[in-house]
Design an enzyme around this catalytic site. Structure first.
Site, mmCIF file in Angstrom:
data_model
loop_
_atom_site.group_PDB
_atom_site.id
_atom_site.type_symbol
_atom_site.label_atom_id
_atom_site.label_comp_id
_atom_site.label_asym_id
_atom_site.label_seq_id
_atom_site.Cartn_x
_atom_site.Cartn_y
_atom_site.Cartn_z
ATOM 1 N N SER A 150 0.832 -1.200 0.000
ATOM 2 C CA SER A 150 0.000 0.000 0.000
ATOM 3 C C SER A 150 0.868 1.252 0.000
ATOM 4 O O SER A 150 1.979 1.251 0.537
ATOM 5 C CB SER A 150 -0.897 0.011 1.247
ATOM 6 O OG SER A 150 -1.488 1.272 1.457
ATOM 7 N N TYR A 163 -1.295 -0.148 10.343
ATOM 8 C CA TYR A 163 -1.336 -0.580 8.945
ATOM 9 C C TYR A 163 -0.128 -0.050 8.182
ATOM 10 O O TYR A 163 0.560 -0.801 7.483
ATOM 11 C CB TYR A 163 -2.629 -0.088 8.293
ATOM 12 C CG TYR A 163 -2.810 -0.546 6.866
ATOM 13 C CD1 TYR A 163 -3.164 -1.857 6.582
ATOM 14 C CD2 TYR A 163 -2.646 0.336 5.795
ATOM 15 C CE1 TYR A 163 -3.349 -2.289 5.272
ATOM 16 C CE2 TYR A 163 -2.818 -0.082 4.491
ATOM 17 C CZ TYR A 163 -3.172 -1.391 4.235
ATOM 18 O OH TYR A 163 -3.337 -1.817 2.930
#
Length: 248
Positions: A150, A163
């Site tokens: 990501s 995250y």
């Protein structure tokens, strides 16, 4: 640069492992790999989603092996590696897609067990996959591994601490593995899917109109391109939204 057009049967008779295959990007990638001739080893926790995938793959005239498995169970990953070796003797492609968003919260407010779960899923599980599948990838004439990461890894933002940190760790780990594979036929790379219409995206951005986002099936060809035998890049990051390929 990865391209998104169909590649015919470039994965014919190849064995491809896909994690997080019961929905979203993993589901679409598994279908795309099967469409291109692969036998897909589909891994996920959700049995119902895997069974739906199996039905669609059978409709394509392709085959799949369903593996209901929690990737936080490292011993189960080892058993999966042994089973692949016993049946096929090699693994041609691995799409490590499974991931966990975790709680979006100020760092001091994140429960330690929640932080640990995110790292267990996004980092440790991928380490265990590398550890268990490395020899199998080396046994292939063109072993390919791609890990879905990501932009949060390199552009962290407030409230995305667990995250973002886990994806940064994943990027670093894949870079190390790619450098270790530099003198072999194995290639390891990172894929950034961008903003995609998935359950994880809906959880992160509940007020967003999903119809404004691309569906997983629109980005799946570019992801599957990265496990094709003809894909020669190693230690790279492909951003599907920008179309840019860069060094990890």
């Amino acid at each position: 640069m990865a391209k998104t057009e169909a590649k015919g049967q470039d994965l014919h008779d190849k064995v491809v492992l896909v994690t997080g295959a019961s929905r979203g990007i993993g589901y679409a990638a598994a279908l795309e790999a099967a469409r291109r001739g692969a036998h897909v080893v589909a891994v996920a926790r959700t049995v119902g989603g895997l069974e739906e995938l199996d039905d669609e793959i059978q409709d394509l005239g392709a085959a799949t092996t369903l593996v209901p498995l929690d990737l936080r169970d490292g011993d189960a990953i080892d058993r999966l590696g042994a089973a692949i070796f016993e049946r096929w003797g090699a693994l041609d492609g691995m799409i490590a897609n499974a991931g966990m968003l975790g709680t979006l919260s100020p760092l001091p407010h994140i429960a330690p067990d929640e932080f640990d779960k995110v790292f267990a899923t996004n980092v440790t599980a991928n380490f265990r996959l590398i550890r268990s599948m490395d020899l199998l990838l080396r046994q292939s004439t063109a072993g390919r591994a791609v890990f879905v990461s990501s932009g949060a890894a390199t552009n962290p933002r407030a409230y995305w601490g667990s995250y973002a940190a886990s994806k940064a760790a994943l990027n670093a780990m894949v870079k190390v593995y790619a450098e270790e594979m530099a003198t072999t036929t194995v290639k390891a790379n990172i894929f950034y899917p961008g903003q995609v219409r998935t359950a994880m995206r809906a959880k992160a951005m509940p007020g967003e109109d999903p119809d404004t986002l691309p569906s997983p099936k629109t980005i799946a060809p570019a992801l599957v391109d990265m496990i094709s035998p003809r894909y020669g890049e190693n230690g790279k990051l492909f951003n599907v939204k920008s179309g840019e390929l860069s060094e990890l």
